[in-house]
Scaffold this active site. Structure first.
Site, PDB file in Angstrom:
ATOM      1  N   SER A 239      16.668  -8.822  11.553  1.00 19.31           N
ATOM      2  CA  SER A 239      16.505  -7.378  11.561  1.00 19.31           C
ATOM      3  C   SER A 239      15.289  -6.976  10.710  1.00 19.31           C
ATOM      4  O   SER A 239      14.189  -7.414  10.996  1.00 19.31           O
ATOM      5  CB  SER A 239      17.803  -6.725  11.095  1.00 19.31           C
ATOM      6  OG  SER A 239      17.884  -5.409  11.555  1.00 19.31           O
ATOM      7  N   ASP A 457      21.075  -4.887  21.727  1.00 18.58           N
ATOM      8  CA  ASP A 457      20.993  -4.619  20.292  1.00 18.58           C
ATOM      9  C   ASP A 457      20.795  -3.131  20.034  1.00 18.58           C
ATOM     10  O   ASP A 457      19.835  -2.536  20.526  1.00 18.58           O
ATOM     11  CB  ASP A 457      19.837  -5.410  19.679  1.00 18.58           C
ATOM     12  CG  ASP A 457      19.910  -5.499  18.167  1.00 18.58           C
ATOM     13  OD1 ASP A 457      20.139  -4.464  17.514  1.00 18.58           O
ATOM     14  OD2 ASP A 457      19.733  -6.603  17.631  1.00 18.58           O
ATOM     15  N   HIS A 487      24.263  -6.588  17.290  1.00 20.65           N
ATOM     16  CA  HIS A 487      23.039  -6.677  16.488  1.00 20.65           C
ATOM     17  C   HIS A 487      22.740  -8.134  16.168  1.00 20.65           C
ATOM     18  O   HIS A 487      23.482  -8.788  15.443  1.00 20.65           O
ATOM     19  CB  HIS A 487      23.222  -5.867  15.210  1.00 20.65           C
ATOM     20  CG  HIS A 487      21.965  -5.700  14.402  1.00 20.65           C
ATOM     21  ND1 HIS A 487      20.736  -5.529  14.986  1.00 20.65           N
ATOM     22  CD2 HIS A 487      21.756  -5.679  13.055  1.00 20.65           C
ATOM     23  CE1 HIS A 487      19.818  -5.399  14.033  1.00 20.65           C
ATOM     24  NE2 HIS A 487      20.414  -5.495  12.864  1.00 20.65           N
TER      25      HIS A 487
END
Length: 518
Positions: A239, A457, A487
């Site tokens: 991320s 996502d 995610h």
């Protein structure tokens, strides 16, 4: 937790909502092989020359690895984990000046064919590596056969000078501030709350506030690499950790080893662009969730948006005695979208809210906001904000934001209003200026970097992986796509993704750019 929303681009939320549950400073060399193209493996090129512009007191420091202790509500990790403190310059423009300490955690490789250290950043920004690394270790147990698993609390986070901008009482009071103001009075309260948060951060962080940027942390990583004894940096960024990895590759292209970036942030998007990306991503995830329940996504979205309007006008009662506000309700909807396994919790919470009980949505919001049963809050969002507001140069005005709201609401009637308003409030009247509109991640000459994008996502929409690949440069960014939900991709149920990433990290096998795992 706060009067405005920026949903964390971190793996921590997905892990927590899904219920996942040492030795010397050790040198060790670089991996014996290094991939230089799709499906190829070659001997590693000569390592880059060590940095010569840093004081010997930094480069030659020896880490004192010791048993880790419990932190906050988190128990001490098991016997295989050791912790240490790394000294880094407060100001990288003055490497011989004041230093600060970064808290590190490590579990040594279990196999005999050690490839070096593999650093992990779990996103945010603001995620604690000390807390997340032990939780994530079972997911990457295969990688531990060849790598020491290493993570850390970046500067301004957790045990590394973590910033707390507000007290628990102040945080709870701020939950009553409307994150989507409807009147001039609410707009004034919204911006006053934003400015007050910045002042609290300035008071808490002091001189550190101007030295917690992503570039600062990337330079910390390169010093970490040297002190750990690695010729190149092997790295797994998730991320926001993908943005950090891209910035590192830009600053130190010749020192990139094997680098995986999973749930990739779009480096071409500015503050408003990132907010629009998340609006699309969460709406896409909401559509997929609604389809899974047999409902029409458009009709289901309109029903949820109508529920939120009713809550905005009259917050719902809960079993705790607190009220479920619109801001808390949206946060409660957001959290289970990080992980497909939590979709049933969302169904139950929405059903209860439709019947007038906000308890389940409030529990989800409290989980996201790190609020425990005693009313104590975590500080991930505080660190997230001090880092991102130092990075981001753009400061949208109230007038600019209001002109954009219709566009945000068109993208998502559920999330658009919140993320649109957030662009005005997040860094409003921030005490220090931002550094750039978008991060520099071009890395000509770097080794191939594996980018993993997930089509479902919500927090980092999969389009970011292709854009990161293009920005890194031809032959550097190698894209792997997973047609999944939630995610991140690695460890989320795809044997194809896991085996491809493992082959790259363990053997140096680079997949063909554009490979798709369904």
């Amino acid at each position: 937790m706060r009067g405005f929303l920026r949903w964390t681009a971190a793996v921590a939320a997905a892990l927590l909502v899904a219920g996942c549950g040492g030795g010397s400073s050790g040198g060790g060399g670089d991996a014996k092989e290094h991939g230089d193209g799709p499906g190829k493996k070659t001997s590693a090129a000569p390592p880059p020359a060590p940095a010569t512009d840093l004081p010997a007191s930094l480069i030659s420091q020896r880490l004192d690895w010791h048993r880790c202790t419990a932190r906050g509500n988190s128990p001490a990790p098991g016997d295989g984990w050791r912790c240490a403190t790394l000294k880094v310059p407060l100001d990288w423009s003055r490497p011989d000046g004041t230093t600060i300490g970064l808290a590190l955690i490590r579990a040594q490789a279990t196999g005999s064919n050690r490839a070096g250290s593999l650093l992990f950043d779990f996103g945010g920004p603001g995620g604690s590596g000390l807390e997340m690394m032990p939780y994530y270790a079972s997911t990457v147990s295969k990688l531990r056969e060849r790598y020491d698993l290493v993570s850390w609390d970046p500067r301004g986070v957790g045990a590394s000078g973590g910033v707390r901008c507000r007290s628990d009482r102040q945080i709870e009071a701020a939950e009553d501030v409307d994150a989507t103001p409807d009147t001039p009075q609410e707009e004034k309260a919204f911006l006053q709350d934003a400015a007050g948060f910045g002042k609290g951060c300035q008071k808490a962080a002091g001189t550190l506030l101007a030295h917690v940027s992503t570039a600062d942390t990337a330079r910390d990583m390169d010093l970490m690499r040297q002190v750990l004894g690695d010729a190149r940096l092997h790295y797994f960024g998730i991320s926001y950790g993908t943005e950090l990895g891209g910035v590192y590759a830009h600053l130190f292209p010749k020192r990139v080893g094997r680098m995986v970036l999973d749930a990739v942030v779009d480096p071409t998007a500015d503050t408003v662009g990132q907010a629009e990306n998340q609006t699309r991503g969460f709406q896409r995830a909401l559509d997929d969730y609604l389809k899974s329940t047999g409902r029409n996504p458009g009709q289901g979205t309109r029903q949820i948006a109508a529920l939120l309007k009713r809550i905005d006008a009259r917050p719902l009662p809960t079993s705790s005695g607190r009220k479920l506000t619109e801001t808390l309700a949206v946060t409660g909807i957001v959290l289970p979208l990080y992980s497909e396994s939590s979709w049933p919790r969302l169904t139950a919470a929405l059903d209860a809210a439709e019947k007038g009980d906000g308890s389940a949505l409030l529990t989800l919001a409290d989980d996201y906001n790190e609020r425990d049963s005693a009313g104590h809050y975590g500080t991930t969002s505080h660190s997230q904000r001090v880092i991102s507001c130092l990075d981001e140069k753009e400061r949208p005005t109230l007038a600019e934001t209001k002109r954009r709201l219709a566009r945000f609401e068109k993208i998502s009637p559920v999330f658009g209003d919140f993320l649109g308003w957030d662009t005005a409030g997040w860094c409003h009247d921030w005490p220090v200026p931002g550094q750039y509109a978008t991060p520099q991640v071009s890395a000509p000459g770097a080794a191939p970097i594996l980018l993993v994008g997930n089509t479902g996502d919500p927090a980092t929409p999969y389009e970011g992986a292709r854009r990161m690949a293009d920005e890194l440069g031809k032959g550097v960014g190698i894209e792997l796509t997973w047609k999944g939900e939630g995610h991140g991709a690695y460890g989320n149920g795809s044997d194809c993704v896991d085996s491809t990433v493992n082959a790259y990290l363990l053997n140096g096998t680079v997949p063909k750019d554009g490979t798709v795992c369904s």
